[in-house]
Design a protein around this motif. Structure first.
Motif, short mmCIF file in Angstrom:
data_model
loop_
_atom_site.label_atom_id
_atom_site.label_comp_id
_atom_site.label_asym_id
_atom_site.label_seq_id
_atom_site.Cartn_x
_atom_site.Cartn_y
_atom_site.Cartn_z
N ALA A 75 0.83 -1.21 0.00
CA ALA A 75 0.00 0.00 0.00
C ALA A 75 0.87 1.26 0.00
O ALA A 75 0.61 2.21 -0.75
N THR A 76 1.91 1.25 0.82
CA THR A 76 2.82 2.40 0.84
C THR A 76 3.53 2.56 -0.50
O THR A 76 3.68 3.68 -1.01
N ALA A 77 3.97 1.43 -1.08
CA ALA A 77 4.64 1.48 -2.38
C ALA A 77 3.69 1.98 -3.47
O ALA A 77 4.11 2.70 -4.38
N ALA A 78 2.42 1.60 -3.37
CA ALA A 78 1.45 2.05 -4.36
C ALA A 78 1.28 3.57 -4.31
O ALA A 78 1.14 4.24 -5.34
N LEU A 79 1.31 4.14 -3.10
CA LEU A 79 1.21 5.60 -2.98
C LEU A 79 2.40 6.29 -3.64
O LEU A 79 2.24 7.33 -4.30
N VAL A 80 3.59 5.72 -3.49
CA VAL A 80 4.77 6.28 -4.13
C VAL A 80 4.62 6.23 -5.64
O VAL A 80 4.91 7.21 -6.36
N THR A 81 4.17 5.10 -6.16
CA THR A 81 3.98 4.95 -7.61
C THR A 81 2.97 5.96 -8.14
O THR A 81 3.19 6.61 -9.18
N VAL A 82 1.85 6.12 -7.43
CA VAL A 82 0.82 7.08 -7.85
C VAL A 82 1.37 8.50 -7.84
O VAL A 82 1.12 9.30 -8.75
N ALA A 83 2.14 8.83 -6.81
CA ALA A 83 2.69 10.19 -6.71
C ALA A 83 3.63 10.48 -7.87
O ALA A 83 3.57 11.56 -8.49
N TYR A 84 4.51 9.53 -8.19
CA TYR A 84 5.40 9.71 -9.33
C TYR A 84 4.61 9.86 -10.63
O TYR A 84 4.92 10.71 -11.49
N ALA A 85 3.60 9.02 -10.80
CA ALA A 85 2.82 9.05 -12.04
C ALA A 85 2.08 10.36 -12.19
O ALA A 85 2.05 10.96 -13.27
N VAL A 86 1.45 10.83 -11.12
CA VAL A 86 0.67 12.07 -11.19
C VAL A 86 1.57 13.26 -11.49
O VAL A 86 1.27 14.07 -12.39
N LEU A 87 2.68 13.39 -10.78
CA LEU A 87 3.56 14.53 -11.01
C LEU A 87 4.24 14.44 -12.37
O LEU A 87 4.43 15.45 -13.05
N GLY A 88 4.66 13.23 -12.76
CA GLY A 88 5.27 13.07 -14.08
C GLY A 88 4.31 13.42 -15.19
O GLY A 88 4.68 14.11 -16.17
N ALA A 89 3.06 12.96 -15.08
CA ALA A 89 2.06 13.27 -16.11
C ALA A 89 1.73 14.75 -16.11
O ALA A 89 1.55 15.35 -17.18
N ALA A 90 1.64 15.37 -14.92
CA ALA A 90 1.35 16.81 -14.86
C ALA A 90 2.47 17.62 -15.51
O ALA A 90 2.20 18.57 -16.27
N LEU A 91 3.72 17.25 -15.25
CA LEU A 91 4.84 17.95 -15.88
C LEU A 91 4.81 17.74 -17.39
O LEU A 91 5.08 18.67 -18.16
N ALA A 92 4.48 16.52 -17.83
CA ALA A 92 4.42 16.24 -19.26
C ALA A 92 3.35 17.08 -19.94
O ALA A 92 3.56 17.62 -21.04
N VAL A 93 2.18 17.22 -19.30
CA VAL A 93 1.10 18.01 -19.90
C VAL A 93 1.49 19.48 -19.95
O VAL A 93 1.23 20.18 -20.94
N LEU A 94 2.14 19.98 -18.88
CA LEU A 94 2.58 21.37 -18.87
C LEU A 94 3.60 21.64 -19.97
O LEU A 94 3.46 22.61 -20.75
#
Length: 538
Positions: A75-94
């Motif tokens: 569960a903790t690892a999943a939160l890390v993965t989600v955080a990386y994915a969200v910020l990476g995708a947000a930076l990519a869209v920007l």
């Protein structure tokens, strides 16, 4: 007059002609597959001693680890993965939104040289896999959370800029021309005259990028960035198969959540809600945008990102050292010859991977697609099982499939190609199923009304219409497979990835620069060939 008309010859029907370009591309594809297969099976390829280990791996799928301690770690690892994915995708869209304005053909007008140069700049970040970016950034930033975010955001930003620019070029240019006539600059006119019209398509693609970012975040975990990928790698290294399958199922749930959310947003964008013929605010889209903003803020806090670390003295020193050590790239004959040989291996791996994925897609696309109307319980259950299987195939990163196949196959081109093919089948199968679902249902309905069986209706009423889009997507996935080949190559499957890993381990920066340049050039060449082939299919 009637007699004259009776004797008049009937108008000749246009003759169907073979498109020689399609036949030429089809023959070239068969030759490429045969050549790649000959290189992959040169000598012994089987390792029968590992069959028992593969059996234990498969059997553990029915008994995953469910103890509370390990599930808490996941569960903790999943939160890390989600955080990386969200910020990476947000930076990519920007980056994509900003870059699209400067690489759109509309912005440059008739200045084709400037447009080509701008597109060429995008080829550099787009031509390198996220894992390669991660390995390079680790040498500059160390084990900083920015490594995972930038490794996703930079290459995805270049891809997003290209797609966004294509969307901008397709919208009506009336408002853009009006702003130019009023004295606005080209960039400002594109920002205010084109972006609002393309907002729906941009939003839809942005959520698709979020789905892809989840899988990329898992891949980065395999090289030490943390998250579910890291836990999966630890469990696999220790041969704890129940834990491996628990991590795989957690990955599948994350991918499923991203797929469902992205599909819901894209459907609403494609068919906006109306009230009394007037567009109305869609609460789902509003909630999706607000939820994304909240997720970005949470991810920033959870990863504890510090912008100061990007401009710290140590970072500037490391950037200067790496650039100074890598320039000029190595040009000795032995290295260039090895780069050429490994580039050939990379092409062979990618061709075999796409061939495996395409053949598998042809076999499962019809079953994976949701059929229109009411169907029997057996057909419905079969479709669900196939879709779940495709989800598991694309949830597991290619390196993990490669490690599993290495139990029964000797190291070389074949395990890397099959691993990449299995993963690509999960992605391509899903896209092909969507193409089948979106095909015009009328030909199939007409054949069914004439008494055709369901199989015949699909073969003659659906398959011909879906073949073109599926082959086009397969060719696009070939471009992606070339970059993914570097990922399995980093684990010893050969190709430019293996050469890059060995040079990075030796800190041979001039050689690393040469391999990276070769990778970008190879990616551009494959992009060109793929684009020509897709054009012949239209």
């Amino acid at each position: 007059m009637t007699a004259v008309l009776d004797r008049a010859p009937a108008p000749a029907l246009p003759r169907l002609r073979r498109d020689r370009r399609r036949w030429a591309w089809g023959l070239a594809a068969l030759v490429a597959v045969g050549w790649s297969l000959a290189g992959a099976v040169d000598g012994d390829v089987l390792n029968p001693a590992g069959a028992a280990q593969v059996g234990r791996f498969a059997a553990a799928a029915l008994s995953p680890a469910l103890d509370g301690a390990f599930l808490g770690v996941l569960a903790t690892a999943a939160l890390v993965t989600v955080a990386y994915a969200v910020l990476g995708a947000a930076l990519a869209v920007l980056l994509g939104a900003l870059g699209a304005v400067f690489v759109a053909r509309t912005t440059w007008g008739r200045r084709r040289l400037g447009w080509a140069a701008a597109r060429g700049v995008l080829a550099v970040p787009r031509g390198l896999h996220e894992a390669v970016w991660g390995l390079l950034l680790v040498n500059v930033l160390g084990l900083d959370p920015w490594v995972g975010v930038l490794a996703i955001g930079l290459p995805y930003g270049a891809v997003t800029a290209k797609v966004f620019a294509d969307l901008l070029d397709e919208v009506p240019r009336g408002p853009y021309a009006a702003l130019l006539a009023a004295g606005a600059g080209r960039a400002a006119a594109a920002l205010y005259g084109l972006l609002p019209q393309a907002a729906g398509g941009l939003l839809s693609y942005a959520f698709y990028r979020l789905e892809c970012a989840v899988r990329s975040a898992v891949v980065l975990g395999l090289i030490g960035a943390g998250g579910l990928g890291y836990e999966l790698a630890l469990s696999f290294t220790s041969l704890r198969w129940p834990q491996v399958w628990s991590a795989v199922y957690a990955l599948a749930l994350l991918c499923l959540a991203a797929d469902v959310a992205g599909r819901a947003v894209r459907r609403r964008v494609a068919a906006p809600r109306r009230r009394a013929g007037v567009l109305s605010r869609d609460r789902l889209l509003t909630a999706a945008v607000l939820g994304t903003v909240a997720a970005v803020a949470w991810s920033w806090w959870y990863l504890a990102l510090a912008p100061a670390s990007l401009v710290s003295g140590r970072t500037r020193e490391q950037v200067g050292y790496v650039l100074g050590a890598a320039w000029p790239p190595a040009t000795d004959g032995d290295l260039l010859a090895e780069v050429g040989r490994q580039a050939v291996v990379t092409v062979q791996v990618s061709v075999l991977a796409i061939a495996v994925a395409t053949v598998g897609t042809v076999l499962v696309a019809g079953v994976a697609a949701r059929p229109p109307g009411r169907v029997g319980p057996l057909r419905r259950a079969t479709g669900v099982l196939v879709r779940v299987a495709l989800l598991l195939l694309r949830a597991v990163p290619p390196p993990v499939w490669a490690l599993v196949l290495l139990f029964v196959l000797l190291p070389g081109v074949l395990p890397g190609a099959l691993a990449l093919g299995v993963y690509t089948l999960g992605v391509l199968g899903r896209l092909a199923a969507e193409a089948v679902e979106e095909a015009d249902p009328r030909p199939r309905a007409a054949l069914t009304a004439l008494g055709a069986r369901p199989t015949s209706g699909w073969l003659y009423g659906v398959a011909p219409a879906a073949a073109g889009p599926v082959l086009a997507v397969a060719l696009y996935r070939w471009e992606v497979a070339v970059r993914d080949t570097l990922l399995v190559g980093l684990l010893g499957a050969g190709g430019l990835g293996a050469l890059l890993a060995s040079r990075l381990a030796a800190f041979d920066w001039p050689a690393v620069a040469t391999v990276l340049v070769a990778t970008v050039v190879l990616t551009l060449a494959v992009d060109l060939v793929s684009e020509r082939a897709r054009r012949a299919l239209r």
